[in-house]
Design a protein around this motif. Structure first.
Motif, mmCIF file in Angstrom:
data_model
loop_
_atom_site.group_PDB
_atom_site.id
_atom_site.type_symbol
_atom_site.label_atom_id
_atom_site.label_comp_id
_atom_site.label_asym_id
_atom_site.label_seq_id
_atom_site.Cartn_x
_atom_site.Cartn_y
_atom_site.Cartn_z
ATOM 1 N N THR A 22 0.853 -1.136 -0.059
ATOM 2 C CA THR A 22 0.015 -0.050 0.039
ATOM 3 C C THR A 22 0.907 1.348 -0.268
ATOM 4 O OG1 THR A 22 -2.062 1.165 1.052
ATOM 5 C CG2 THR A 22 -0.464 -0.008 2.500
ATOM 6 N N ALA A 23 0.482 2.183 -0.765
ATOM 7 C CA ALA A 23 1.425 3.428 -0.802
ATOM 8 C C ALA A 23 0.957 4.656 -0.307
ATOM 9 C CB ALA A 23 1.710 3.809 -2.214
ATOM 10 N N ARG A 24 1.715 5.497 -0.172
ATOM 11 C CA ARG A 24 1.425 6.953 0.637
ATOM 12 C C ARG A 24 2.644 7.960 0.032
ATOM 13 N NH1 ARG A 24 -2.977 5.234 2.348
ATOM 14 N NH2 ARG A 24 -3.781 5.333 4.067
ATOM 15 N N SER A 25 2.100 9.174 0.074
ATOM 16 C CA SER A 25 3.158 10.283 0.081
ATOM 17 C C SER A 25 3.051 11.011 1.348
ATOM 18 C CB SER A 25 2.647 11.371 -1.071
ATOM 19 O OG SER A 25 2.866 10.592 -2.496
ATOM 20 N N VAL A 26 4.022 11.152 2.131
ATOM 21 C CA VAL A 26 4.221 11.361 3.423
ATOM 22 C C VAL A 26 5.265 12.491 3.484
ATOM 23 C CG1 VAL A 26 3.283 9.319 4.459
ATOM 24 C CG2 VAL A 26 5.781 9.707 4.128
ATOM 25 N N THR A 30 5.203 13.111 9.013
ATOM 26 C CA THR A 30 4.160 12.101 8.982
ATOM 27 C C THR A 30 4.437 10.658 8.450
ATOM 28 O OG1 THR A 30 3.510 12.709 6.660
ATOM 29 C CG2 THR A 30 2.359 13.904 8.595
ATOM 30 N N GLN A 33 2.771 7.382 9.305
ATOM 31 C CA GLN A 33 1.625 7.110 8.807
ATOM 32 C C GLN A 33 1.787 5.748 7.795
ATOM 33 O OE1 GLN A 33 -0.022 10.300 6.710
ATOM 34 N NE2 GLN A 33 -0.513 11.319 8.715
ATOM 35 N N ILE A 34 2.733 5.786 7.472
ATOM 36 C CA ILE A 34 3.093 4.508 6.376
ATOM 37 C C ILE A 34 3.264 2.993 7.232
ATOM 38 C CG2 ILE A 34 5.365 4.865 5.947
ATOM 39 C CD1 ILE A 34 2.813 3.512 3.472
ATOM 40 N N ARG A 37 0.471 1.354 8.491
ATOM 41 C CA ARG A 37 -0.365 0.662 7.921
ATOM 42 C C ARG A 37 -0.015 -0.700 7.805
ATOM 43 N NH1 ARG A 37 -4.935 2.671 5.935
ATOM 44 N NH2 ARG A 37 -4.576 1.610 3.815
ATOM 45 N N GLN A 70 7.797 9.499 -1.187
ATOM 46 C CA GLN A 70 6.576 8.346 -1.812
ATOM 47 C C GLN A 70 7.272 7.055 -1.297
ATOM 48 O OE1 GLN A 70 6.476 8.896 -6.075
ATOM 49 N NE2 GLN A 70 6.234 11.177 -6.017
ATOM 50 N N GLU A 72 6.151 2.940 0.642
ATOM 51 C CA GLU A 72 5.127 1.879 0.552
ATOM 52 C C GLU A 72 5.059 1.090 1.717
ATOM 53 O OE1 GLU A 72 5.955 -0.452 -2.786
ATOM 54 O OE2 GLU A 72 5.506 0.963 -4.432
ATOM 55 N N GLY A 90 -6.842 -0.004 -1.853
ATOM 56 C CA GLY A 90 -5.693 0.449 -1.584
ATOM 57 C C GLY A 90 -4.288 -0.460 -1.485
#
Length: 177
Positions: A22-26, A30, A33-34, A37, A70, A72, A90
């Motif tokens: 699952t990916a996020r931009s942090v 922050t 936050q990844i 997950r 970016q 994961e 997601g």
């Protein structure tokens, strides 16, 4: 050698590895936050009958320390499980690239200072990373932090063990031993 690195880094040949992620931009502020997950991802995969084939990891894809990262959260899975994983909620299937990686196990949470020491160590040994500069930041071929200790089972960060594994450039000829 950094006091947080348990042993000298070594170069290993890693095969390509299917994974679910699952990916996020942090931002740096922050980044947690990844990592938060990972338990969610493992739980969602368990609901689908998919068991991890290795320790969970954080993969840094593009890094701009002043802006966005970016990243994961992922877990290795069997090839068959990855093939049957439709992208939804997601979660997606991917493949970590094979190749030569410089790896090291560190004690505690690999904060920026530990990673910087690892990068510096590699530079002093003539190693080049699989990374390229882009307008969005440094794009990494594969930069992993794998959790060898489950933070949910060990609440004291100084007792954690994490493996750093950064893919080396095809042009990097020096090896660690």
């Amino acid at each position: 050698m950094d006091p947080y690195l348990i042993a000298e880094p070594v170069v290993v040949e890693r095969a390509a590895q299917p994974y679910a992620g699952t990916a996020r931009s942090v931002t740096m502020a922050t980044l947690h936050q990844i990592a938060d997950r990972v338990p969610w991802l493992i739980g969602r995969l368990a609901e689908r009958g998919i068991a991890p084939a290795g320790p969970p990891f954080i993969r840094y894809n593009v890094i701009d320390m002043d802006d966005l990262l970016q990243v994961e959260a992922g877990v290795p899975v069997a090839k068959a499980a990855a093939a049957d994983l439709p992208e939804r909620d997601g979660i997606f299937a991917g493949v970590l690239p094979g190749g030569r990686y410089l790896t090291a196990v560190c004690a505690g949470n690999p904060e920026a200072d530990v990673t910087r020491e690892f990068l510096d160590w590699a530079g002093t040994h003539g190693m080049e990373w699989d990374v390229q500069a882009t307008p969005a930041g440094a794009r990494w071929g594969c930069r992993l932090e794998s959790f060898l200790t489950n933070p949910a089972e060990e609440p004291e960060p100084e007792k954690w063990r994490t493996e750093l594994a950064f893919r080396l450039s095809d042009y990097s000829t020096t090896s660690a031993s």
